[in-house]
Design an enzyme around this catalytic site. Structure first.
Site, mmCIF file in Angstrom:
data_model
loop_
_atom_site.group_PDB
_atom_site.id
_atom_site.type_symbol
_atom_site.label_atom_id
_atom_site.label_comp_id
_atom_site.label_asym_id
_atom_site.label_seq_id
_atom_site.Cartn_x
_atom_site.Cartn_y
_atom_site.Cartn_z
ATOM 1 N N THR A 113 1.992 -3.278 -0.773
ATOM 2 C CA THR A 113 2.534 -1.980 -0.357
ATOM 3 C C THR A 113 3.887 -1.753 -0.406
ATOM 4 O OG1 THR A 113 2.645 -0.435 1.344
ATOM 5 C CG2 THR A 113 2.456 -2.847 1.919
ATOM 6 N N TYR A 137 2.304 -2.393 9.919
ATOM 7 C CA TYR A 137 1.497 -2.500 8.585
ATOM 8 C C TYR A 137 2.356 -3.258 7.523
ATOM 9 C CZ TYR A 137 -0.574 -0.900 4.218
ATOM 10 O OH TYR A 137 -0.853 -1.249 2.804
#
Length: 323
Positions: A113, A137
């Protein structure tokens, strides 16, 4: 094998793999994915943290490679429960790598990501930008990346890591699409709000240093993301070595721009509620994808925001959407 094969991106990957004559084996615990989305190959239910189950599935199917999509990805939830994210995203990846080694599966494509980067507002991000996750995250994904690299250095695992930005859109046939529970992504939430489903759309922060005060993000079509994964598989199966690529359209769209595009596409207004910033969000994230273009020949075919919204809308209004 496709971990997270019942999820949004994983199900699109399975369809594309099957269309090329591969047999995609979906591995999913269905915590966020849908059983109905597994249509293109065998389905194996299991949790990434269950090493014995992973070993059993890999030993039985003997896949040539693994596409690793399975992860938790809600930034707000990660802030509330970071341990859960490290457990699933890092420990789950560790168990997968151990099972792959035991089965002799030596090729991996990993979905990472843009959240691994530091905040670089106003700069197009490329693979050389410093890392500095702003939330749990992103931190868990960075740790998973490091784990993969360390494993590769010790074992020779050949891998490709993709850091991609906001994935949107759906299969053009509207056979599969995006449907999370709960839904956290902007495009499907805006479509639902325009259709009068649920509460209005909440904007998290209107005072960012962007042209209209809302967050700016790079959107990339799910089919373009899957196309990059297929190119990465080809790269690995031809003997290619470790690679790292960003995937994005190279253009940013604000939250208000996405809402306006949904309103233009549907002819309906999107009811909006303005709220404070969400912890862990930065003002702008835009990707540079020159390395993927040069090394893999990857070019997004559905880069226009209107294309992403049109395919997402067809899925959202079709019979397969889970309301």
């Amino acid at each position: 094998m496709v971990t997270g094969g019942a999820g949004y991106i994983g199900s699109h990957a399975c369809k594309a793999l099957a269309a090329l004559g591969h047999v995609p084996v979906s591995f999913d615990n269905y915590s966020t994915g849908w059983r109905e989305a597994v249509k293109y190959g065998p389905a194996e239910e299991g949790d990434l943290r269950d090493g014995a189950r992973l070993a059993e599935v890999l030993a039985r199917h003997r896949p040539r490679a693994v596409l690793h999509f399975a992860a938790l990805s809600d930034i707000a939830e990660a802030g509330r429960d970071p341990a859960r994210y490290w457990d699933t995203n890092v420990v789950g990846t560790l168990r997968l790598l151990e099972a792959m080694a035991a089965a002799g599966t030596g090729q991996l494509v990993f979905s990472s990501t843009c959240a691994v980067y530091e905040a670089h507002d106003g700069r197009v991000l490329d693979e050389t930008c410093p890392l500095g996750p702003l939330n749990a995250y992103g931190a868990s994904k960075r740790a998973a990346e490091d784990l993969i690299r360390d494993t590769a250095a010790a074992s020779g695992l050949r891998h490709v890591i993709f850091r991609y930005f906001n994935v949107a859109g759906a299969d053009p046939s509207a056979e599969i699409g995006e449907c999370h529970r709960p839904e956290t992504h902007l495009v499907p939430r805006a479509l639902a709000a325009a259709a009068g489903q649920g509460a209005g759309l909440r904007i998290n922060g209107t005072d960012y240093p962007t042209p209209d005060g809302t967050c700016l993000r790079d959107y990339v079509h799910v089919c373009d993301v899957v196309a990059a994964h297929l190119l990465a598989l080809d790269h690995l199966q031809r003997g290619g070595g470790p690679e790292l690529f960003n995937l994005g359209s190279g253009h940013g769209h604000s939250v208000r721009e996405v809402i306006a595009a949904v309103e233009a596409a549907t002819g309906r207004s999107v009811p909006v509620e303005e709220g404070p910033r969400r912890p862990g969000d930065c003002a702008a994230l835009v990707s540079g994808s020159a390395r993927a273009a040069e090394a893999l020949g990857w070019t997004p075919r559905h880069a226009a925001l209107e294309d992403m919204i049109a395919t997402a809308r067809a899925w959202h209004e079709g019979p397969g959407y889970r309301r």
